[in-house]
Design a protein around this motif. Structure first.
Motif, PDB file in Angstrom:
ATOM      1  N   LEU A   1     -21.862  22.302   9.984  1.00  0.00           N
ATOM      2  CA  LEU A   1     -22.419  23.649   9.903  1.00  0.00           C
ATOM      3  C   LEU A   1     -23.899  23.621   9.546  1.00  0.00           C
ATOM      4  O   LEU A   1     -24.680  24.450  10.031  1.00  0.00           O
ATOM      5  N   GLU A   2     -24.308  22.672   8.722  1.00  0.00           N
ATOM      6  CA  GLU A   2     -25.721  22.555   8.371  1.00  0.00           C
ATOM      7  C   GLU A   2     -26.560  22.282   9.617  1.00  0.00           C
ATOM      8  O   GLU A   2     -27.641  22.849   9.801  1.00  0.00           O
ATOM      9  N   LYS A   3     -26.050  21.420  10.501  1.00  0.00           N
ATOM     10  CA  LYS A   3     -26.770  21.140  11.745  1.00  0.00           C
ATOM     11  C   LYS A   3     -26.788  22.364  12.656  1.00  0.00           C
ATOM     12  O   LYS A   3     -27.803  22.659  13.304  1.00  0.00           O
ATOM     13  N   VAL A   4     -25.671  23.075  12.715  1.00  0.00           N
ATOM     14  CA  VAL A   4     -25.606  24.296  13.521  1.00  0.00           C
ATOM     15  C   VAL A   4     -26.635  25.310  13.031  1.00  0.00           C
ATOM     16  O   VAL A   4     -27.356  25.930  13.818  1.00  0.00           O
ATOM     17  N   THR A   5     -26.723  25.453  11.705  1.00  0.00           N
ATOM     18  CA  THR A   5     -27.665  26.404  11.114  1.00  0.00           C
ATOM     19  C   THR A   5     -29.104  26.023  11.425  1.00  0.00           C
ATOM     20  O   THR A   5     -29.941  26.877  11.733  1.00  0.00           O
ATOM     21  N   ARG A   6     -29.397  24.725  11.360  1.00  0.00           N
ATOM     22  CA  ARG A   6     -30.774  24.270  11.600  1.00  0.00           C
ATOM     23  C   ARG A   6     -31.196  24.465  13.053  1.00  0.00           C
ATOM     24  O   ARG A   6     -32.320  24.861  13.340  1.00  0.00           O
ATOM     25  N   VAL A   7     -30.292  24.168  13.986  1.00  0.00           N
ATOM     26  CA  VAL A   7     -30.684  24.175  15.394  1.00  0.00           C
ATOM     27  C   VAL A   7     -30.603  25.559  16.026  1.00  0.00           C
ATOM     28  O   VAL A   7     -31.252  25.818  17.046  1.00  0.00           O
ATOM     29  N   SER A   8     -29.830  26.460  15.420  1.00  0.00           N
ATOM     30  CA  SER A   8     -29.582  27.765  16.056  1.00  0.00           C
ATOM     31  C   SER A   8     -30.860  28.526  16.353  1.00  0.00           C
ATOM     32  O   SER A   8     -31.012  29.120  17.421  1.00  0.00           O
ATOM     33  N   ARG A   9     -31.789  28.533  15.402  1.00  0.00           N
ATOM     34  CA  ARG A   9     -33.008  29.333  15.561  1.00  0.00           C
ATOM     35  C   ARG A   9     -34.015  28.720  16.519  1.00  0.00           C
ATOM     36  O   ARG A   9     -35.017  29.344  16.859  1.00  0.00           O
ATOM     37  N   SER A  10     -33.774  27.503  16.944  1.00  0.00           N
ATOM     38  CA  SER A  10     -34.683  26.852  17.884  1.00  0.00           C
ATOM     39  C   SER A  10     -34.216  27.109  19.314  1.00  0.00           C
ATOM     40  O   SER A  10     -33.207  27.766  19.549  1.00  0.00           O
TER      41      SER A  10
ATOM     42  N   ALA B   1     -33.819  24.370  21.318  1.00  0.00           N
ATOM     43  CA  ALA B   1     -33.396  23.032  21.739  1.00  0.00           C
ATOM     44  C   ALA B   1     -32.016  23.068  22.385  1.00  0.00           C
ATOM     45  O   ALA B   1     -31.126  23.814  21.966  1.00  0.00           O
ATOM     46  N   SER B   2     -31.846  22.240  23.425  1.00  0.00           N
ATOM     47  CA  SER B   2     -30.529  22.087  24.038  1.00  0.00           C
ATOM     48  C   SER B   2     -29.604  21.368  23.057  1.00  0.00           C
ATOM     49  O   SER B   2     -30.014  20.454  22.348  1.00  0.00           O
ATOM     50  N   VAL B   3     -28.343  21.781  23.038  1.00  0.00           N
ATOM     51  CA  VAL B   3     -27.371  21.246  22.087  1.00  0.00           C
ATOM     52  C   VAL B   3     -26.234  20.576  22.848  1.00  0.00           C
ATOM     53  O   VAL B   3     -25.735  21.122  23.840  1.00  0.00           O
TER      54      VAL B   3
ATOM     55  N   VAL C   1     -30.469  16.602  23.513  1.00  0.00           N
ATOM     56  CA  VAL C   1     -31.633  16.835  22.652  1.00  0.00           C
ATOM     57  C   VAL C   1     -31.204  16.892  21.189  1.00  0.00           C
ATOM     58  O   VAL C   1     -31.780  16.227  20.324  1.00  0.00           O
ATOM     59  N   PHE C   2     -30.157  17.672  20.904  1.00  0.00           N
ATOM     60  CA  PHE C   2     -29.670  17.799  19.533  1.00  0.00           C
ATOM     61  C   PHE C   2     -28.146  17.686  19.541  1.00  0.00           C
ATOM     62  O   PHE C   2     -27.437  18.678  19.733  1.00  0.00           O
ATOM     63  N   PRO C   3     -27.611  16.474  19.352  1.00  0.00           N
ATOM     64  CA  PRO C   3     -26.149  16.305  19.353  1.00  0.00           C
ATOM     65  C   PRO C   3     -25.535  16.760  18.033  1.00  0.00           C
ATOM     66  O   PRO C   3     -26.101  16.550  16.958  1.00  0.00           O
ATOM     67  N   ILE C   4     -24.386  17.396  18.119  1.00  0.00           N
ATOM     68  CA  ILE C   4     -23.616  17.792  16.940  1.00  0.00           C
ATOM     69  C   ILE C   4     -22.182  17.312  17.131  1.00  0.00           C
ATOM     70  O   ILE C   4     -21.540  17.640  18.133  1.00  0.00           O
ATOM     71  N   TYR C   5     -21.697  16.535  16.174  1.00  0.00           N
ATOM     72  CA  TYR C   5     -20.318  16.065  16.229  1.00  0.00           C
ATOM     73  C   TYR C   5     -19.412  17.090  15.560  1.00  0.00           C
ATOM     74  O   TYR C   5     -19.625  17.464  14.415  1.00  0.00           O
ATOM     75  N   VAL C   6     -18.396  17.549  16.298  1.00  0.00           N
ATOM     76  CA  VAL C   6     -17.421  18.499  15.761  1.00  0.00           C
ATOM     77  C   VAL C   6     -16.230  17.685  15.259  1.00  0.00           C
ATOM     78  O   VAL C   6     -15.531  17.062  16.062  1.00  0.00           O
ATOM     79  N   PRO C   7     -15.988  17.657  13.953  1.00  0.00           N
ATOM     80  CA  PRO C   7     -14.938  16.786  13.412  1.00  0.00           C
ATOM     81  C   PRO C   7     -13.548  17.213  13.853  1.00  0.00           C
ATOM     82  O   PRO C   7     -13.281  18.401  14.061  1.00  0.00           O
ATOM     83  N   SER C   8     -12.666  16.241  13.992  1.00  0.00           N
ATOM     84  CA  SER C   8     -11.268  16.525  14.309  1.00  0.00           C
ATOM     85  C   SER C   8     -10.577  17.097  13.083  1.00  0.00           C
ATOM     86  O   SER C   8     -11.099  17.035  11.964  1.00  0.00           O
ATOM     87  N   LEU C   9      -9.408  17.635  13.285  1.00  0.00           N
ATOM     88  CA  LEU C   9      -8.655  18.200  12.164  1.00  0.00           C
ATOM     89  C   LEU C   9      -8.248  17.111  11.179  1.00  0.00           C
ATOM     90  O   LEU C   9      -8.164  17.358   9.973  1.00  0.00           O
ATOM     91  N   ARG C  10      -8.026  15.909  11.677  1.00  0.00           N
ATOM     92  CA  ARG C  10      -7.680  14.781  10.781  1.00  0.00           C
ATOM     93  C   ARG C  10      -8.822  14.482   9.824  1.00  0.00           C
ATOM     94  O   ARG C  10      -8.592  13.982   8.725  1.00  0.00           O
TER      95      ARG C  10
END
Length: 449
Positions: free
Chosen positions: A148-157, A159-161, A300-309
């Motif tokens: 979520l921290e990465k999502v928050t940082r990149v949202s206002r830019s 940049a391609s995600v 440009v800006f990769p975000i890893y979405v964690p699995s439920l495990r």
């Protein structure tokens, strides 16, 4: 940028300075005491009894010790260590309950460089919730907060995600959160599911077509790229885009221009790009199945979405949230023993599978309390379907004589076990490669292993 005070200011002078910020702000001493707050903080989070010398961690978290001693990141101690401003994502206790807050901590020094105070700026993260919310990302675990921290940082830019993670982990919800947190939030989020599309269908869906351009094109059709103008284009399962179409997609990303199928007119679209995949695009590039230039354009800006495990701590919160989404009129709850069953399950289908299990449980239960036996029945249904679709028929151990020699045969299940074990060893436990060689899905491989 650090703030430097030429003279040692009073609390009152610093408090007046806080009113100049466009977000909730507090003044904190080096020993965590809240010295002043601005009006925006009062409006957002309530008043703080300053004469009682409350500490920031007491007010925001209810802790008796600083955040870093309670197992969380502490922006104040981070600033003390680095000497410059720091930014972290926290979950704060607020009048509305637990909420994600983006915290930025600014150090204030005097002319001699001595650290005097900290200004803490707080901004609510409205795209997610740490409590039961039907229309937001939900989570409070460490892995979720890191994402979520990465999502928050990149949202206002702009940049391609690129969203990476297993199927069913919630990548589409994350894409929606990025869009909602962006400056394009008032415009459209347009989604194209790339899996299973042929070359011609992909081109028509993305770019549109004109009447008569191919058999069945009875009318002009506006493409999704044009519909995303001013907003966000989300390409889900980008790894499944046909190789022949990747060059056209690359041209679109580089120039913003495209041509509808059957048209000679060049059109332009201004969109923000978000892509998602459960595949390893880097491995596909090495194998020649994905263009390298396209990979670097979208990554440009990769975000890893964690699995439920990987975010088991969020399981009770997710269960409560999903049950509210499933049934708004009747409130359902799991017994403790039912919850323990789910905590021991590895969820190869992630949140999507959890949602299916809970939907099934709501149908099967006769009361609003979901028992252990009901959850077990729901899991057994999955296991039975899995065995029917993925597991070969089991044959008894038998023998067969060939030219006078008796040869022992093993059942298919045992042979499959040996086969997969050898494949895993040969490919250094690369599950995606093993699944590809074996001709099965990654999810099926996890089940078999």
């Amino acid at each position: 940028m650090n703030i430097i005070a030429s003279d040692v200011p009073s609390y009152e002078g610093m408090a007046n300075m806080l009113e100049g910020y466009d977000c909730p702000a507090i003044l904190v001493s080096v020993d965590y005491q809240i010295l002043a707050i601005n009006q925006l903080y009062r409006n957002e989070f309530g008043d703080v009894p300053l004469p009682k010398k409350a500490r920031c961690y007491e007010v925001s978290h209810g802790y008796t010790v600083p955040c870093d001693e309670a197992g969380e990141d502490c922006p104040l101690s981070a600033v003390m260590h680095s000497g410059h401003k720091e930014r972290v994502l926290h979950i704060h206790q607020t009048p509305r309950g637990k909420e994600h807050v983006d915290v930025e901590m600014l150090p204030i020094h005097d002319a001699q460089g001595e650290l005097l105070f900290f200004v803490e700026l707080l901004r609510r993260v409205s795209i997610a919730s740490a409590e039961n919310m039907s229309n937001k990302l939900v989570g409070a675990s460490k892995r979720f907060n890191q994402m979520l921290e990465k999502v928050t940082r990149v949202s206002r830019s702009e940049a391609s995600v690129l969203l990476l993670g297993e199927s069913g982990s919630g990548k589409e919800l994350v894409a929606t959160a990025v869009h909602q947190g962006s400056l394009r939030a008032n415009n459209s989020l347009v989604t194209l599911e790339c899996a299973g599309l042929t070359d011609s269908l992909f081109e028509s869906e993305l770019f549109g077509h004109v009447k008569g351009s191919f058999t069945g094109a009875n009318n002009n059709r506006t493409g999704l790229v044009e519909l995303a103008n001013g907003g966000t284009l989300f390409l889900d399962e980008i790894g499944d885009v046909p190789l022949s179409m990747q060059v056209k997609l690359l041209r679109l990303i580089e120039t913003g221009s495209f041509r509808p199928v059957g048209s000679s007119t060049i059109k332009h679209s201004n969109f923000r790009l978000i892509c998602a995949t459960h595949k390893s695009l880097a491995q596909m590039v090495r194998a020649g199945a994905f263009r390298q230039d396209l990979y670097y354009r979208i990554n440009v800006f990769p975000i890893y979405v964690p699995s439920l495990r990987e975010r088991q701590d969020d399981l009770p919160l997710l269960i409560n949230t999903l049950l509210k989404r499933i049934s708004e009129r009747k409130e359902y709850h799991l017994t403790d023993s039912a919850l323990q069953i789910l905590k021991r399950y590895d969820f190869p289908g992630n949140i999507r599978e959890l949602s299916n299990i809970l939907n099934r449980a709501v149908i099967l239960t006769d009361t609003n309390l979901i028992e252990r036996s009901t959850i077990q029945e729901c899991l057994n249904i999955d296991n039975e379907l899995s065995q029917q679709s993925d597991t070969p028929l089991t044959l008894p151990l038998s023998s067969h004589k060939i030219h006078g020699f008796e040869e022992k045969w093993v059942d298919l299940k045992t042979a499959e076990k040996h086969y997969l074990s050898d494949l895993m060893a040969f490919h250094n436990n690369d599950k995606e490669k093993v699944a590809q060689v074996a001709g099965i899905s990654l999810r099926s491989l996890y089940r078999k292993l």
